[in-house]
Design a protein around this motif. Structure first.
Motif, PDB file in Angstrom:
ATOM      1  N   ALA A 111      41.186 -15.848 -83.824  1.00  0.00           N
ATOM      2  CA  ALA A 111      42.470 -16.549 -83.895  1.00  0.00           C
ATOM      3  C   ALA A 111      43.436 -15.899 -84.876  1.00  0.00           C
ATOM      4  N   SER A 112      42.900 -15.354 -85.951  1.00  0.00           N
ATOM      5  CA  SER A 112      43.755 -14.779 -86.988  1.00  0.00           C
ATOM      6  C   SER A 112      44.450 -13.511 -86.511  1.00  0.00           C
ATOM      7  N   LYS A 113      45.700 -13.369 -86.915  1.00  0.00           N
ATOM      8  CA  LYS A 113      46.449 -12.125 -86.692  1.00  0.00           C
ATOM      9  C   LYS A 113      46.780 -11.454 -88.022  1.00  0.00           C
ATOM     10  N   ALA A 114      46.072 -11.840 -89.077  1.00  0.00           N
ATOM     11  CA  ALA A 114      46.439 -11.426 -90.439  1.00  0.00           C
ATOM     12  C   ALA A 114      45.672 -10.206 -90.946  1.00  0.00           C
ATOM     13  N   PHE A 115      44.819  -9.599 -90.116  1.00  0.00           N
ATOM     14  CA  PHE A 115      44.077  -8.411 -90.538  1.00  0.00           C
ATOM     15  C   PHE A 115      44.980  -7.190 -90.400  1.00  0.00           C
ATOM     16  N   LYS A 116      45.211  -6.487 -91.518  1.00  0.00           N
ATOM     17  CA  LYS A 116      46.166  -5.385 -91.513  1.00  0.00           C
ATOM     18  C   LYS A 116      45.571  -4.149 -92.201  1.00  0.00           C
ATOM     19  N   PRO A 117      45.804  -2.966 -91.598  1.00  0.00           N
ATOM     20  CA  PRO A 117      45.353  -1.727 -92.243  1.00  0.00           C
ATOM     21  C   PRO A 117      46.375  -1.229 -93.260  1.00  0.00           C
ATOM     22  N   ASP A 118      45.888  -0.458 -94.247  1.00  0.00           N
ATOM     23  CA  ASP A 118      46.804   0.227 -95.164  1.00  0.00           C
ATOM     24  C   ASP A 118      46.754   1.730 -94.883  1.00  0.00           C
ATOM     25  N   SER A 119      47.417   2.502 -95.720  1.00  0.00           N
ATOM     26  CA  SER A 119      47.505   3.949 -95.482  1.00  0.00           C
ATOM     27  C   SER A 119      46.279   4.694 -95.997  1.00  0.00           C
ATOM     28  N   ASN A 120      45.322   3.967 -96.587  1.00  0.00           N
ATOM     29  CA  ASN A 120      44.133   4.590 -97.171  1.00  0.00           C
ATOM     30  C   ASN A 120      42.880   4.371 -96.337  1.00  0.00           C
ATOM     31  N   GLY A 121      43.032   3.886 -95.122  1.00  0.00           N
ATOM     32  CA  GLY A 121      41.867   3.666 -94.271  1.00  0.00           C
ATOM     33  C   GLY A 121      41.113   2.392 -94.567  1.00  0.00           C
ATOM     34  N   ASN A 122      41.789   1.427 -95.202  1.00  0.00           N
ATOM     35  CA  ASN A 122      41.176   0.139 -95.514  1.00  0.00           C
ATOM     36  C   ASN A 122      41.906  -0.981 -94.780  1.00  0.00           C
ATOM     37  N   TRP A 123      41.193  -2.090 -94.600  1.00  0.00           N
ATOM     38  CA  TRP A 123      41.766  -3.278 -93.958  1.00  0.00           C
ATOM     39  C   TRP A 123      41.771  -4.452 -94.928  1.00  0.00           C
ATOM     40  N   TRP A 124      42.828  -5.249 -94.866  1.00  0.00           N
ATOM     41  CA  TRP A 124      43.024  -6.416 -95.721  1.00  0.00           C
ATOM     42  C   TRP A 124      43.398  -7.619 -94.865  1.00  0.00           C
ATOM     43  N   ILE A 125      43.307  -8.812 -95.465  1.00  0.00           N
ATOM     44  CA  ILE A 125      43.883 -10.014 -94.874  1.00  0.00           C
ATOM     45  C   ILE A 125      45.151 -10.336 -95.657  1.00  0.00           C
ATOM     46  N   ASP A 126      46.266 -10.524 -94.959  1.00  0.00           N
ATOM     47  CA  ASP A 126      47.502 -10.925 -95.633  1.00  0.00           C
ATOM     48  C   ASP A 126      47.221 -12.133 -96.519  1.00  0.00           C
ATOM     49  N   GLN A 127      47.606 -12.021 -97.788  1.00  0.00           N
ATOM     50  CA  GLN A 127      47.278 -13.091 -98.733  1.00  0.00           C
ATOM     51  C   GLN A 127      47.834 -14.446 -98.295  1.00  0.00           C
ATOM     52  N   GLU A 128      49.027 -14.449 -97.697  1.00  0.00           N
ATOM     53  CA  GLU A 128      49.648 -15.724 -97.326  1.00  0.00           C
ATOM     54  C   GLU A 128      48.878 -16.441 -96.224  1.00  0.00           C
ATOM     55  N   HIS A 129      48.057 -15.699 -95.463  1.00  0.00           N
ATOM     56  CA  HIS A 129      47.281 -16.297 -94.382  1.00  0.00           C
ATOM     57  C   HIS A 129      45.794 -16.431 -94.723  1.00  0.00           C
ATOM     58  N   PHE A 130      45.391 -15.960 -95.888  1.00  0.00           N
ATOM     59  CA  PHE A 130      43.968 -15.876 -96.221  1.00  0.00           C
ATOM     60  C   PHE A 130      43.308 -17.252 -96.198  1.00  0.00           C
TER      61      PHE A 130
END
Length: 233
Positions: A111-130
């Motif tokens: 359901a979540s659309k908050a998983f986002k990659p960065d420029s270093n090859g890592n993935w995060w969850i947007d803090q506002e949606h965590f």
């Protein structure tokens, strides 16, 4: 004579660290289990395997190996260790040969659309949606701290394909989180079914091990008492 297993190794998932296991670990310790919480770095699948296998090696006998979320991918391979007698998946990726966490998420999206990659090859969850997408049913201040202290997961860890699933040869348990927004609950049910796992369901966010520590510990203890220690000899 059957001997119950007394060693438990707990493996955290993506975006989190081992501290989330504290309530489960305390219940297990109070019930006489020796517990190890793996602090793997999520920097690569190989690194995470190394840390997990080291924790298993350090145990003095048969082990119940437990994984949450991405930790399920880790235990699926690390579970082939000869000391591992049983596997427990808590809202986790019980991957089959050739699958990755990424392929499961693509097959039936979460359901979540908050998983986002960065420029270093890592993935995060947007803090506002965590909070809403990852940890909606634990105290909000705790979930908000998890958001700002999250451990990013490497693309390598997320996309690594499993080669030899341990659940094909080891007894397996699974906890489905029915309100999970990070792994689709129907994917959890599918993975549990094909692993022939003894399955329970809880009305929980993705962090079922934190919001339902008693139920999580009960499932782990069921695995420990139902599996003969001789299976890991």
């Amino acid at each position: 004579m059957k001997q119950n297993i007394k060693n438990v190794v707990l493996v955290h998932g993506a975006f989190a660290d081992g501290s989330g296991w504290e309530a489960v670990a305390n219940i297990l310790k109070n019930d006489g289990y020796k517990v190890s919480v793996v602090q793997h770095p999520e920097t690569s699948y190989a690194d995470d395997q190394k840390y997990t296998k080291a924790a298993i090696d350090a145990m003095d006998g048969p082990v119940v190996l437990v994984g949450h979320s991405y930790g399920g991918s880790v235990i699926t391979e690390a579970g082939n260790h000869p000391k591992v007698a049983a596997l427990v998946y808590i809202a986790a990726f019980a991957l089959d040969e050739g699958e990755s966490c990424a392929s499961i998420e693509q097959g039936l999206p979460q359901a979540s659309k908050a998983f986002k990659p960065d420029s270093n090859g890592n993935w995060w969850i947007d803090q506002e949606h965590f909070v809403a997408d990852f940890a909606a049913d634990i105290p909000r201040d705790e979930a908000e701290f998890m958001a700002i202290s999250q451990v990013p997961i490497s693309t390598d860890s997320f996309t690594h394909q499993v080669k030899n699933p341990a659940w094909k040869t080891k007894p397996t348990w699974y906890m489905v989180a029915t309100a999970d927004r990070s792994i689709n609950p129907d994917q959890e049910r599918m993975m549990a079914k094909r692993a022939n796992a003894k399955t329970v369901e809880v009305n929980s966010s993705h962090v079922a091990y934190m919001s339902h520590p008693k139920e999580s510990a009960n499932l782990i203890e069921e695995a420990a008492t139902s599996t003969s220690a001789t299976a890991a000899a």
